[in-house]
Scaffold this active site. Structure first.
Site, PDB file in Angstrom:
ATOM      1  N   ASN A 169       0.807  -1.229   0.000  1.00 43.08           N
ATOM      2  CA  ASN A 169       0.000   0.000   0.000  1.00 43.08           C
ATOM      3  C   ASN A 169       0.841   1.280   0.000  1.00 43.08           C
ATOM      4  OD1 ASN A 169       0.806  -0.336   2.640  1.00 43.08           O
ATOM      5  ND2 ASN A 169      -1.169   0.153   3.542  1.00 43.08           N
ATOM      6  N   GLU A 264       5.513  -3.915  11.682  1.00 42.02           N
ATOM      7  CA  GLU A 264       4.202  -3.268  11.750  1.00 42.02           C
ATOM      8  C   GLU A 264       3.250  -4.144  10.961  1.00 42.02           C
ATOM      9  OE1 GLU A 264       1.098  -1.709  10.705  1.00 42.02           O
ATOM     10  OE2 GLU A 264       2.203  -0.208   9.568  1.00 42.02           O
ATOM     11  N   CYS A 298      -3.156   0.494   7.133  1.00 39.57           N
ATOM     12  CA  CYS A 298      -3.175  -0.142   8.460  1.00 39.57           C
ATOM     13  C   CYS A 298      -3.794   0.804   9.483  1.00 39.57           C
ATOM     14  CB  CYS A 298      -1.774  -0.571   8.866  1.00 39.57           C
ATOM     15  SG  CYS A 298      -0.617   0.777   8.819  1.00 39.57           S
TER      16      CYS A 298
HETATM   17  O1  G3H Z   1      -0.683   1.026   6.088  1.00 41.99           O
HETATM   18  C1  G3H Z   1       0.069   1.428   6.972  1.00 41.99           C
HETATM   19  C2  G3H Z   1       0.635   2.765   6.922  1.00 41.99           C
HETATM   20  O2  G3H Z   1       1.678   2.853   7.859  1.00 41.99           O
HETATM   21  C3  G3H Z   1      -0.405   3.854   7.149  1.00 41.99           C
HETATM   22  O3  G3H Z   1       0.153   5.095   6.917  1.00 41.99           O
HETATM   23  O4  G3H Z   1      -1.461   6.543   8.130  1.00 41.99           O
HETATM   24  O5  G3H Z   1       0.094   7.488   6.448  1.00 41.99           O
HETATM   25  O6  G3H Z   1      -1.822   6.065   5.743  1.00 41.99           O
HETATM   26  P1  G3H Z   1      -0.809   6.367   6.802  1.00 41.99           P
END
Ligand code: G3H
Length: 496
Positions: A169, A264, A298
């Site tokens: 993502n 993570e 996430c």
């Molecule tokens: O998908 C996991 C990422 O660490 C989320 O990052 O809050 O900038 O979308 P974000």
């Protein structure tokens, strides 16, 4: 255009090369891996399927390059990182185009990801120069029973070879959030990009190549997880793993041996809404937090826990905003775009159908075409439904109505995940008490969960991860403390 201009050398025919020993290469395996465009569901790009021998070669050169890099002055390391950041921003258009085609990221968000990544690298360079330029000085007579006969000097030293495994993502941003800290700290870096997102990552790596980093210091290996996945994560040449993704991280942490891990692994980020909350603010945050990039973050809002007395009013406001979301291809910069793979879409559909069978109320009609799933709010969700606990990673959001704040906190804490959560109320005392009670790495008060700004600490409790990220924490995590103790003669010693 991807693969043209300065990027010509990273592609051979229609297959992208891998990056080893400072050169773009074809794999001797003769095999490739296809990258399926989530929108057309047809193969769009091809990357090399590297072999285990090629991984061995990368590890050897990473080890050699790291030794010299650790002796390179900090300011020079920072200078090269600044160059890479500038190149990344300069070439944001072709890299963003890859993100659109490989992971169906909406066009504007794709550009934002690349620019954010350049900023992240620059900040890392600046933070690293300050952080790593300092050490500690201790004297022995501060501890009982000691004379002032020992001076202890401590500094931060690199770990060696860091293996970075980012998710689909954010294949650029979550790659540089590992690469930047590793390099400024004096480590070498081996990148294994996700298959969907690999081509964007290869373009990003080329920006580091063009910046002039030493040969072997950065490598990028593509291929099949079944062939090189475990081989990489269990490789004796790896001194640290930084991973972002799903369940695979649990398996990696069990197999990885005695090396530092940064993990993570997702979340079921709860949004607790109290009776005194500003419902317009809540609705805006639920829709942005739950549906941006089609819920494939996430940190997306993944369950709304709202007090029953205001639930109808909130659901109405959220539905009004959902009705305005555009649904379609990422090239049109639609709000909702196809999810990354057909199996993801099938998984999301499984959660939705389970909730339907168990009596959830669908606020919109459930609609799917290929990987494209229309946004859906599911009201009256109960704890016996899978969607109350599992992470859809898609544009479907459950609402659970609660009768007491404790019920909301209990639901949040009963999850195996503990990444982020949020609480909406005008009562700051209550907000802080709820934040203290929520077992998550971060709680946002009056805003949806989010990782950024990228220098903020970012961490998950329980199955959501190991260690803390954010620029400063990642630099620290990718170093060890080294002490040198100067022993002096006893105080009775005379210099004359
Ligand atoms: O998908 C996991 C990422 O660490 C989320 O990052 O809050 O900038 O979308 P974000």
């Amino acid at each position: 255009m991807a693969g043209t201009g300065v990027f010509e050398e990273i592609i051979d025919g229609d297959v992208y090369k891998y990056y080893s020993e400072g050169e773009w290469k074809n794999s001797s395996s003769g095999k490739t891996v296809a990258i399926i465009n989530p929108t057309t569901r047809k193969p769009h790009f091809k990357v090399q399927a590297c072999s285990q021998e090629e991984v061995n070669k990368i590890m050897e050169s990473a080890k050699v390059a790291q030794k010299a890099w650790a002796r390179t002055p900090l300011w020079k390391r920072a200078e090269l990182l600044h160059k890479a950041a500038a190149l990344l921003k300069e070439h944001r258009a072709p890299i963003a185009e890859c993100l659109v085609k490989e992971i169906a990221k909406p066009a504007k968000d794709a550009v934002i990801e690349v620019v954010r990544s350049g900023d992240l690298i620059s900040y890392t360079a600046e933070e690293g120069v300050r952080l790593l330029g300092e050490g500690k000085f201790l004297v022995s007579d501060s501890f009982p029973g000691n004379e002032r006969t020992k001076y202890c000097l401590t500094s931060k030293i690199p770990l060696g070879v860091v293996l970075a495994i980012p998710p689909f993502n954010y294949p650029v941003n979550l790659a540089v959030s590992k690469i930047g800290p590793a390099l400024i700290a004096g480590n070498s870096l081996v990148l294994k990009p996700p298959t969907q997102g690999a081509v964007a990552a290869l373009h990003m790596v080329h920006c580091f190549h063009l910046a002039g980093f030493p040969k072997g210091l950065i490598s990028c290996v593509t291929g099949k997880g079944s062939e090189i996945g475990d081989f990489l994560t269990m490789h004796p040449g790896v001194n640290c793993i930084s991973f972002t993704g799903g369940d695979t991280g649990v398996a990696i942490s069990k197999k990885a041996g005695m090396i530092p891990l940064q993990m993570e692994l997702g979340g079921k980020d709860a949004c607790i809404v109290l009776e005194d909350a500003d419902l317009d603010l809540v609705a805006a945050n639920i829709v942005k937090g739950g549906f941006s990039y089609s819920g494939q973050r996430c940190t997306a809002v993944k369950v709304v826990l709202v007090m029953e007395s205001i639930a109808d009013a909130l659901v109405e406001k959220v539905n009004a905003k959902i009705a305005k979301l555009t649904v379609g291809p990422p090239e049109d910069d639609s709000d909702i775009t196809p999810v990354v793979t057909e199996s993801s879409a099938n998984f999301i559909e499984g959660l939705v159908m389970d909730a339907k069978e168990r009596g959830a109320t669908f606020c919109q009609e459930y609609k799917r075409e290929g990987n494209l799933i229309w946004p859906l709010l599911l009201d009256h969700v109960r704890p016996d439904m899978r969607i109350a606990w599992e992470e859809p990673f898609g544009p479907v959001l459950p609402v659970i109505r609660i009768n007491a704040i404790e019920e909301g906190i209990h639901h949040c804490n009963a999850s195996n995940f503990g990444l982020q959560g949020c609480v909406f109320t005008r009562d700051i005392v209550k907000a802080i008490m709820i934040s203290d009670a929520m077992e998550t790495g971060t709680v946002q008060i009056n805003s949806a969960p989010a990782r950024g700004p990228d220098h903020f600490p970012f961490q998950g409790l329980k199955d959501s991860g190991i260690g803390s990220q954010g620029i400063t924490n990642s630099i620290n995590m990718m170093t060890k403390i080294k002490s040198t103790v100067i022993n002096l003669p006893s105080p009775s010693y005379t210099m004359g």
